[in-house]
Design an enzyme around this catalytic site. Structure first.
Site, PDB file in Angstrom:
ATOM      1  N   HIS A 217       1.226  -1.254  -0.169  1.00 50.15           N
ATOM      2  CA  HIS A 217       0.093  -0.027   0.117  1.00 50.15           C
ATOM      3  C   HIS A 217       1.123   1.062   0.018  1.00 50.15           C
ATOM      4  CE1 HIS A 217      -3.572  -2.041   2.173  1.00 50.15           C
ATOM      5  NE2 HIS A 217      -3.587  -2.349   0.828  1.00 50.15           N
ATOM      6  N   TRP A 401       4.764  -1.676   4.825  1.00 50.79           N
ATOM      7  CA  TRP A 401       4.951  -2.906   4.950  1.00 50.79           C
ATOM      8  C   TRP A 401       3.979  -3.954   4.642  1.00 50.79           C
ATOM      9  CZ3 TRP A 401       7.274   1.822   8.272  1.00 50.79           C
ATOM     10  CH2 TRP A 401       8.271   1.663   7.981  1.00 50.79           C
ATOM     11  N   HIS A 402       2.961  -3.296   4.110  1.00 50.66           N
ATOM     12  CA  HIS A 402       1.993  -4.546   3.740  1.00 50.66           C
ATOM     13  C   HIS A 402       2.585  -5.134   2.185  1.00 50.66           C
ATOM     14  CE1 HIS A 402      -0.631  -1.430   5.653  1.00 50.66           C
ATOM     15  NE2 HIS A 402      -0.008  -1.913   6.437  1.00 50.66           N
ATOM     16  N   PHE A 403       3.728  -6.432   1.908  1.00 50.65           N
ATOM     17  CA  PHE A 403       4.116  -6.650   1.418  1.00 50.65           C
ATOM     18  C   PHE A 403       3.878  -7.984   1.128  1.00 50.65           C
ATOM     19  CE2 PHE A 403       7.645  -4.347   2.738  1.00 50.65           C
ATOM     20  CZ  PHE A 403       8.063  -3.589   1.956  1.00 50.65           C
TER      21      PHE A 403
END
Ligand SMILES: Cc1cc2nc3c(=O)[nH]c(=O)nc-3n(C[C@H](O)[C@H](O)[C@H](O)COP(=O)(O)OP(=O)(O)OC[C@H]3O[C@@H](n4cnc5c(N)ncnc54)[C@H](O)[C@@H]3O)c2cc1C
Length: 492
Positions: A217, A401-403
């Protein structure tokens, strides 16, 4: 971890971001926002793999299974799971100011973003209990270790690639996150053969989708509001520390991310949006500037006098990828983020920035002043013009950090799918992946809760595969689900 330089983000230089290595992974360091996403996210997954286990009605059972929430009593929540979820016991004044401004601008208030509808502004629960973080390690692993669960061993400081050889009687499950699970697969000879062979490794199974479809995101960090009257003196801070030390109460129970967020449907066409879901999330991140002008880190957990307005693109069309470094395949994977290669993603981010400007008058009444000074790389442009926003997005966009997505779930006939709907690696016996990498599309919000839901499902799938009894029945039978109301707040 550095990403490869790209013209469309991080000022063309490549982003550098820390990664959460350790027990509990991201849940041990994250902002703790407890957001499940929108029902349409899971219905889209389930349509893609043609498997009702991933539809929202079923996913809801698994969300509830992991949740210990004494504060929202409804059919969407449970108090019987291991992971604590609660309202933070403290509210920052700055969050209250934003709450007032959203209301004054006509946005609808949502009482429970994990309930029937997500669109609007909302206070947000966190993965905390009694003022303390409830990481996945604390919630799930530590109790099992303490009760000496048979067959469970946790090895720390053990790198899967290098350190040890492990053997499994039934199956191996990879859970190294969306940047490292594909690397482990590729180093094991499963993935795009061209990349694996370029790194001088043997390719056993050609799965071109491994490492592709990287999603996140992305959000520009180009806008902030300052609160000149906010109190950040040392005595207050000492009191906060004592209060937290003694009682686990007070300002330090809040994350630097204000526990207030907003979900918006911008209506921008072609943004790859699942039905009835938001495509923009406003995240409010606190920071502190002391009187002598020295600025603390963004992640400062003290009381704030700066709030950053971060518009996160929830359903980016842009995709990145994870590949091997041919000269050092067991070292860092090569990560290309791919942010903002789609103009629709740029439009959504700009809409989020414009929304912040449109809030400025109401926030000013509440003591928060929009800083209109152009950021240094974009000094040549007038603040709030389209050219300025484009420059700011390019210069400041960063990870949330929404990998996810790099070992994507899909039908076995889909050459780009990596795991099937039972999370088994296609074409390999006895191997599964169970983490955020299996999401075919990233969810409409922060990704910790959906990753826990995937893990709960995975546990049942493994038990079923090996004829093991169900570990725990879902505490509540699921009532028939009704579509949530679709309320779109007015923009501006
Ligand atoms: C700073 C930050 C803030 C965030 N804020 C939020 C938030 O507020 N709310 C929210 O919902 N989500 C948030 N997230 C995202 C959320 O934490 C992640 O989506 C979630 O943790 C993903 O889980 P995962 O299991 O896929 O991967 P991870 O949590 O990354 O876990 C992967 C694990 O694998 C281990 N590992 C990797 N490679 C190897 C190897 N070769 N050998 C051995 N072990 C290995 C790592 O040490 C790690 O423990 C945030 C994440 C970060 C980092």
């Amino acid at each position: 971890m550095p990403s490869t330089p790209e013209a469309t983000n991080c000022g063309g230089k490549g982003c550098v971001f820390p990664l959460p290595f350790g027990t509990g992974g991201g849940s041990s360091v994250n902002g703790m926002m407890y957001v499940r996403g929108c029902s349409g996210d899971f219905d889209r997954w389930c349509a893609l793999v043609d498997d009702p286990r991933w539809c929202y009605t079923n996913a809801l059972n698994y969300f509830k299974r992991s949740e210990k929430n004494f504060e929202i009593i409804s059919r969407y929540h449970s108090a019987l799971g291991p992971m604590s979820v609660s309202w933070p016991p403290h509210n920052y004044g700055t969050a209250k100011a934003f709450e007032g401004a959203f209301a004054a601008k006509g946005y609808s208030r949502v009482d429970d973003i994990n309930g029937p509808g997500q669109i609007g502004y909302s206070r947000i629960q966190t993965t905390t209990g009694c003022g303390k973080r409830s990481s996945t390690y604390r919630a799930f692993v530590e109790p099992a270790l303490k009760s000496n669960r048979p067959g469970l061993t946790v090895l720390t400081y053990a790198d899967v690639q290098k350190d040890r050889t492990a053997y499994a009687a039934k199956e191996v499950i990879i859970t190294a996150g969306a940047l490292h699970s594909p690397q482990i697969l590729m180093c094991s000879g499963i993935g795009p053969c061209s990349d694996i062979e370029a790194a001088n490794l043997r390719c056993w199974v050609d799965r071109p989708g491994v490492g592709q479809n990287l999603q996140d995101h992305p959000r520009p960090t180009a806008m902030e509001f300052k609160c000149p009257l906010c109190d950040v003196d040392w005595n207050t801070r000492k009191r906060d520390l004592n209060e937290y030390d003694l009682l686990h109460l007070g300002a330090l129970t809040e994350a630097a991310i204000l526990q207030l967020t907003a979900f918006v449907n911008t209506g921008i066409e072609g943004a790859g949006l699942p039905e009835k879901c938001p495509d923009l999330q406003i995240i409010l991140l606190g920071a502190t500037e002391s009187k002598d002008g020295e600025r603390c880190m963004d992640n400062d957990v003290w009381r704030h006098n700066i709030v950053k307005w971060l518009p996160a693109v929830l359903h980016p069309e842009s995709r990145g990828e994870v590949t091997l470094d041919p000269s050092d395949p067991f070292g860092r994977p090569v990560v290309t983020l791919g942010y903002f290669t789609s103009q629709n993603d740029v439009k959504v981010a700009i809409r989020g920035l414009e929304m912040g400007v449109a809030m400025a008058d109401e926030l000013a009444k509440r003591g928060l002043i929009l800083d209109r000074t152009p950021i240094p790389p974009c000094r040549d442009f007038e603040f709030a013009t389209r050219e300025y926003w484009e420059c700011a997005i390019n210069a400041t966009s960063y990870t949330l950090w929404h990998f996810s997505g790099t070992c994507s779930m899909g039908k076995i006939t889909n050459p780009l799918a990596v795991v099937d709907s039972s999370l088994r690696v296609i074409g390999v016996d006895g191997l599964s992946v169970c983490d955020a990498s299996v999401m075919p599309f990233v969810t409409s919000g922060n990704t910790n809760a959906p990753t826990c839901m995937i893990a709960e499902q995975c546990a049942d799938l493994v038990r079923a595969r090996h004829g093991l009894p169900e570990y725990r029945e879902s505490p509540f039978p699921e009532p028939p689900f009704q579509d949530p109301p679709f309320s779109e707040p007015p923009f501006g």
